[in-house]
Design an enzyme around this catalytic site. Sequence first.
Site, PDB file in Angstrom:
ATOM      1  N   SER A 147      84.548 -17.887  28.995  1.00 44.13           N
ATOM      2  CA  SER A 147      84.987 -17.267  27.734  1.00 44.13           C
ATOM      3  C   SER A 147      84.980 -18.304  26.616  1.00 44.13           C
ATOM      4  CB  SER A 147      86.382 -16.650  27.879  1.00 44.13           C
ATOM      5  OG  SER A 147      87.317 -17.625  28.272  1.00 44.13           O
ATOM      6  N   ASP A 205      90.375 -24.967  27.160  1.00 48.85           N
ATOM      7  CA  ASP A 205      88.991 -24.638  27.504  1.00 48.85           C
ATOM      8  C   ASP A 205      88.057 -24.799  26.305  1.00 48.85           C
ATOM      9  OD1 ASP A 205      90.182 -23.956  29.864  1.00 48.85           O
ATOM     10  OD2 ASP A 205      89.352 -21.941  29.995  1.00 48.85           O
TER      11      ASP A 205
HETATM   12  N1  LIG Z   1      77.760 -14.973  28.833  1.00 54.44           N
HETATM   13  C1  LIG Z   1      78.719 -14.257  28.236  1.00 54.44           C
HETATM   14  N2  LIG Z   1      78.398 -13.362  27.283  1.00 54.44           N
HETATM   15  C2  LIG Z   1      79.369 -12.658  26.686  1.00 54.44           C
HETATM   16  N3  LIG Z   1      80.681 -12.727  26.979  1.00 54.44           N
HETATM   17  C3  LIG Z   1      81.056 -13.586  27.913  1.00 54.44           C
HETATM   18  C4  LIG Z   1      80.099 -14.395  28.589  1.00 54.44           C
HETATM   19  N4  LIG Z   1      80.768 -15.143  29.471  1.00 54.44           N
HETATM   20  C5  LIG Z   1      82.082 -14.804  29.349  1.00 54.44           C
HETATM   21  N5  LIG Z   1      82.259 -13.875  28.416  1.00 54.44           N
HETATM   22  C6  LIG Z   1      83.544 -13.272  28.016  1.00 54.44           C
HETATM   23  O1  LIG Z   1      84.583 -13.986  28.653  1.00 54.44           O
HETATM   24  C7  LIG Z   1      85.343 -13.140  29.530  1.00 54.44           C
HETATM   25  C8  LIG Z   1      85.730 -13.890  30.792  1.00 54.44           C
HETATM   26  O2  LIG Z   1      86.748 -14.764  30.449  1.00 54.44           O
HETATM   27  P1  LIG Z   1      87.908 -15.194  31.416  1.00 54.44           P
HETATM   28  O3  LIG Z   1      88.562 -14.006  32.044  1.00 54.44           O
HETATM   29  O4  LIG Z   1      88.730 -16.113  30.623  1.00 54.44           O
HETATM   30  O5  LIG Z   1      87.174 -15.990  32.570  1.00 54.44           O
HETATM   31  P2  LIG Z   1      86.493 -17.430  32.530  1.00 54.44           P
HETATM   32  O6  LIG Z   1      86.707 -17.996  31.181  1.00 54.44           O
HETATM   33  O7  LIG Z   1      87.205 -18.187  33.582  1.00 54.44           O
HETATM   34  O8  LIG Z   1      85.066 -17.228  32.912  1.00 54.44           O
HETATM   35  C9  LIG Z   1      84.433 -11.973  29.822  1.00 54.44           C
HETATM   36  O9  LIG Z   1      85.231 -10.830  30.095  1.00 54.44           O
HETATM   37  C10 LIG Z   1      83.647 -11.826  28.525  1.00 54.44           C
HETATM   38  O10 LIG Z   1      84.396 -11.089  27.602  1.00 54.44           O
HETATM   39  C1  LIG Z   2      95.013 -20.515  33.141  1.00 57.22           C
HETATM   40  C2  LIG Z   2      94.512 -21.358  31.972  1.00 57.22           C
HETATM   41  O1  LIG Z   2      95.225 -22.603  31.988  1.00 57.22           O
HETATM   42  C3  LIG Z   2      93.028 -21.689  32.119  1.00 57.22           C
HETATM   43  C4  LIG Z   2      92.161 -20.470  32.179  1.00 57.22           C
HETATM   44  O2  LIG Z   2      90.836 -20.820  32.456  1.00 57.22           O
HETATM   45  P1  LIG Z   2      89.747 -19.697  32.816  1.00 57.22           P
HETATM   46  O3  LIG Z   2      89.698 -18.725  31.685  1.00 57.22           O
HETATM   47  O4  LIG Z   2      90.181 -19.069  34.089  1.00 57.22           O
HETATM   48  O5  LIG Z   2      88.449 -20.463  32.928  1.00 57.22           O
HETATM   49  C5  LIG Z   2      94.805 -20.614  30.684  1.00 57.22           C
HETATM   50  C6  LIG Z   2      94.719 -21.463  29.430  1.00 57.22           C
HETATM   51  O6  LIG Z   2      94.840 -22.706  29.497  1.00 57.22           O
HETATM   52  O7  LIG Z   2      94.557 -20.877  28.364  1.00 57.22           O
HETATM   53 MG   LIG Z   3      88.485 -18.057  30.024  1.00 58.62          MG
END
Ligand SMILES: Nc1ncnc2c1ncn2[C@@H]1O[C@H](COP(=O)(O)OP(=O)(O)O)[C@@H](O)[C@H]1O
Ligand SMILES: C[C@@](O)(CCOP(=O)(O)O)CC(=O)O
Ligand SMILES: [Mg+2]
Length: 397
Positions: A147, A205
């Site tokens: 994200s 992040d």
């Molecule tokens: N390649 C991408 N294109 C568009 N949106 C994305 C992409 N990768 C991630 N996202 C957005 O980020 C969200 C995932 O974020 P999150 O739940 O924080 O998981 P993480 O950050 O750990 O991968 C997805 O639901 C989407 O909205």
């Molecule tokens: C759980 C947390 O510490 C990290 C979240 O990372 P991810 O979206 O799961 O990649 C939340 C934050 O720092 O905002």
């Molecule tokens: Mg995330």
Amino acid sequence: MWERGLVLSAPGKAILHGEHAVVHGKVALAVALDLRTFLRLRPCAEGQVCVRLPGVGVLRSWDIPSLQALRSGFAADFDESKPPSVEQLDTLREFAGIAAGATAPESLATLAFLYMCLAISAKYGDVPSMDILVWSELPTGAGLGSSAAYTVCLAAALLSACGAISCPLKEGESTARWTEEELMLINSWAFQGERVIHGNPSGVDNAVGTWGGALRYQSGKITPLKRVPALRILLTNTNVPRSTKVLVAGVKEKILKFPAIMKPVLDSIDAISEECQSVLEVMSANPSPEHYPVLEELFDINQHHLNVIGVGHPSLDRLCRVTASHGLHSKLTGAGGGGCGITLLRPDTAALAVEAAKRDLCACGFECWETSIGAPGVTLHSSSSLKAEVLHVLTES
Ligand SMILES: Nc1ncnc2c1ncn2[C@@H]1O[C@H](COP(=O)(O)OP(=O)(O)O)[C@@H](O)[C@H]1O
Ligand SMILES: C[C@@](O)(CCOP(=O)(O)O)CC(=O)O
Ligand SMILES: [Mg+2]
């Protein structure tokens, strides 16, 4: 310069220690991964903004006049220091046909794009007609900061398109990075995008996506870690889907319910981050194997704490058990509840031992990568600097 189009990228991250606790003001240590999200921005037909996000199945376009009309409703309220308001997000959802409370990846990705596009254009001037394509090497929603890599790319692209930041790539250069001041602006808008996706992000992040390398993060204070040993890390995706937003909200609830029980756990996680930072500093000056047992023990203790605060998952327990059977130590990384774990490999861990662990992890339905850490933050690319696979996706789409 962007009128000829541009390609930029931002890295994903792994949190060594401090996930969740960092949302509550504790220290986190995080490193950039060599898995990146790429964004291509091209001029397009007059009066349109087109967004293609194949990773989450989005293909949308809007007329610029309709975006301007939408923006004029609440232009004065857009600022990178203010969280997006409930009313703004409700209006954007209605405009994009997204149901209230929708948490599907495509809904959050579209909402974050619309918010960032309107807010940045309200502050720095209209966005031009453009076509944006985002493609990622990162798994979505697996704890590796996809994200933030997405919102860092969007912030850099939208700020470039509005002329708020320069185009640092000179003729003949393969890659370029922005100035410190420009990076701070990119980071603050990426954080706004994270707020749309996560609700209450700590900001760690997007800081890693912006600056890359390895850093210590606490309450908005970003301290690059200058001396970090070249750690070998195995990343394992359990492929169990989860939402960062839901997990972060669950931890908050637990802290409110049992403050006297949960606060000491967060303090202990904070102390683990501090201890790990000291060990890493000593190791970079004196890379002796004697430090690895300490790092491994810190992984084990933190993994227990993360279970206590409610972000474990049976798949992560299994991951830890499988790697332990090969003498390796693991913890979840990111929000937990599924998603990814990281396993510390020693410099002398034999390739055969890593292969055996990977085989057992894959037999559980998991995916593994051995990765290096400390990749560069948000970067502008010439097409000659792109790997063939990335170039193929970006030119064929
Ligand atoms: N390649 C991408 N294109 C568009 N949106 C994305 C992409 N990768 C991630 N996202 C957005 O980020 C969200 C995932 O974020 P999150 O739940 O924080 O998981 P993480 O950050 O750990 O991968 C997805 O639901 C989407 O909205
Ligand atoms: C759980 C947390 O510490 C990290 C979240 O990372 P991810 O979206 O799961 O990649 C939340 C934050 O720092 O905002
Ligand atoms: Mg995330």
